[in-house]
Scaffold this motif. Structure first.
Motif: not given
Length: 562
Positions: A53-64, A69-74, A131-135
């Motif tokens: 099974x896969x779960x997806x959390x999604x939105x239509x916000x302003x995005x990154x 992504x590198x300077x804020x989300x991470x 697109x970024x892949x994390x574990x």
């Protein structure tokens, strides 16, 4: 004199994310709040019922963008959450300015609670997909430093490219465990080899630990990464993939947890599964305050524009299990026979209206705090004013003013959505309102004198409405499991407990004069209704008996005539 400072191990992220967030519904709530802060109007959780099974959390916000992504989300604990700087008007997408829900800049780590592997896809209007892949399991290794772990990140022009390049991203992510990286231009070959040896040794030591979470090993992590089954179909519910929005973020999660898997099961359910499903759905059903007055002209626009839902997918067919049409509203529960509606001012005084046994009292009601309740007034401890809304019913039908159909319907709703909650600027603060949380000591008092105290989690609907501006000292704990237990929180509990106790004694409980005055009439009316119902049942029974006897008699009548 030497200069000393903290150093950060990688597992700090594990402590702040997977271990810090209380449970699955809280984690999803945090991710939805992040989407809210990004000015989304549509957020969703999609659960795909597959072999893995896969779960997806999604939105239509302003995005990154890639830089964001590198300077804020991470970056953990970013200043964007701590400061009051407004979101640029261009990012608001024509919406009113919103009060930020995030406070500590760690809510994004909540997705580690949902499952170990994350594929993040984000898009800003007019820019490429990031697109970024994390574990998250990489952060469980106590021998690694935070700087030792990296995530492969790409930019693509369309979503098909993202999944075409996923195998190469998997190969790159695996190098966190089995490093054979191409030498970095900023590092010497010697340093590169030394780092590779150190990381390899760290994973060997990890595998030799006597106790590992869930028996996780470096080999099992690599195997699960290589078995990833993310595909474009998992974005079926994302409005960006559908072409209905040009910006937003989607978080695809593999290896989903027990709470999410429970939502995909079919009956019969074990007690644990049934409890998990109920807690999950009733928590997320009230993500946005359902008790606001829809006729209030000062309501922020997101009460009309913000939509959230949870869907399950089976063979490309979706079913909504949490959504705008599932739950309760102020209009629904205002029909209950007991209500308290009003405001509590900065001195802890309640002013408002009360309905008892279906009748609104003619005058405004004022309830002052008890003499032993202290209301802090200092800037750094003050409580502030807040709204109060409570509706309740008599669970004993013979004491209720509702007719049988109404009473049965409200009891059914109460089984799913009853509770006394807290909302900040319209969004729910967990865990208040859950049956296992007794912040206002409702169940504790009721256990000592059920009749006098009256209030009961199972038969009351309601909330306290606070705001970031009006109640700045009511701050969330780092794990988002309630507010910090400071002077303001203690004052809130004391004021509300006093209000519940006084209202029970004056209007609803066994000691209340109104109850003693009105209850005999209610009981007499119910007795007459019951007697009338019994007479109706007897008439129906006699009618059936007569019809049966008539039919039997008509069958033998010809022979009797002969």
């Amino acid at each position: 004199m030497k200069r000393s400072g903290f150093k950060t191990r990688a597992r700090t992220i594990d402590h702040l994310g997977r271990e810090q967030v209380a449970d699955c519904p809280t984690a999803i709530s945090e991710l939805w709040k992040n989407a809210f802060d990004a000015y989304a109007t549509d957020v969703a959780l999609d659960l795909f019922d597959e072999k893995s099974p896969v779960a997806v959390v999604s939105d239509n916000g302003h995005g990154m963008s890639l830089t964001e992504f590198q300077d804020r989300w991470l970056v953990i604990g970013t200043e964007s959450k701590a400061t009051a700087d407004p979101v640029p008007k261009s990012d608001r997408k024509g919406l009113q300015e919103r009060v930020k829900q995030g406070q500590k800049g760690i809510g994004r780590l909540s997705c580690a609670n949902l499952g170990p592997i994350l594929l993040l896809v984000s898009k800003r209007s007019g820019e490429d997909f990031v697109v970024s892949l994390l574990d998250w399991r990489l952060f469980e290794n106590p021998y690694l430093n935070l700087a030792d772990i990296f995530f492969p990140t790409i930019e693509v022009t369309d979503l098909e490219q993202a999944f075409e390049r996923l195998p190469s991203m998997v190969d790159e992510l695996v190098q966190n465990i089995a490093p054979h990286r191409t030498p970095d231009s900023n590092e010497s070959d010697t340093m590169q080899r030394e780092n590779a040896r150190r990381i390899t040794k760290a994973w060997e030591d990890f595998d030799n630990l006597p106790e590992r979470a869930g028996g996780v090993t470096s080999k099992s992590i690599v195997e699960s990464i290589r078995e990833l089954n993310f595909s474009l179909k998992h974005l079926s519910g994302w409005v960006v993939a559908q072409g209905d929005s040009d910006s937003g973020t989607a978080l695809l999660v593999s290896g989903i947890n027990y709470d999410l898997r429970s939502q995909l099961l079919s009956p019969p359910f074990t007690q644990t599964v049934a409890r998990t499903r109920k807690n999950f759905r009733e928590t997320l059903a009230s993500f946005l305050d359902p008790f606001v007055d829809p006729d209030d002209g000062d309501l922020p626009d997101y009460f009309a524009d913000f939509s959230y839902q949870v869907r399950t997918w089976k063979d490309e067919i979706s079913k909504t299990i949490v959504g705008p049409e599932i739950g309760i509203s102020r209009r629904d529960v205002l029909k209950l026979e007991h209500c308290i509606v009003g405001d509590v001012d900065t001195e802890g005084v309640f002013r408002g209206r009360i309905k008892a046994w279906g009748k609104w009292l003619p005058d405004e009601v004022k309830i002052r705090p008890a003499p032993d309740v202290q209301i802090p007034t200092r800037v750094d401890t003050r409580l502030g004013s807040f709204e109060l809304f409570i509706s309740a019913m008599e669970f004993d039908y013979m004491k209720s003013t509702h007719d049988k159909a109404e009473h049965d319907r409200f009891r059914e709703i109460a089984e799913l959505y009853a509770g006394f909650m807290i909302f900040r600027d319209g969004l729910r603060v967990l865990p208040y309102g859950r049956s296992d949380n007794d912040f206002f000591e409702i169940d504790d008092r009721r256990s000592r004198h059920a009749g006098r105290e009256f209030w009961n989690h199972r038969q009351m609907f309601g909330r306290i409405g606070i705001t970031r501006f009006g109640n700045p000292n009511l701050k969330d704990k780092a794990g988002r499991e309630g507010v910090i237990d400071n002077r303001a929180a203690k004052a809130l509990r004391d004021v509300v407990v006093n209000l519940l106790m006084q209202s029970a004694r004056k209007y609803f409980g066994t000691d209340a004069p109104i109850r003693k005055e009105l209850l005999p009439e209610v009981k007499e009316n119910k007795k007459q209704e019951r007697d009338a119902e019994n007479r109706q049942k007897l008439r129906a029974k006699n009618k059936r008996t007569f019809a049966r006897n008539l039919k039997d008699g008509l069958e033998i009548l010809p022979s009797l005539v002969r």
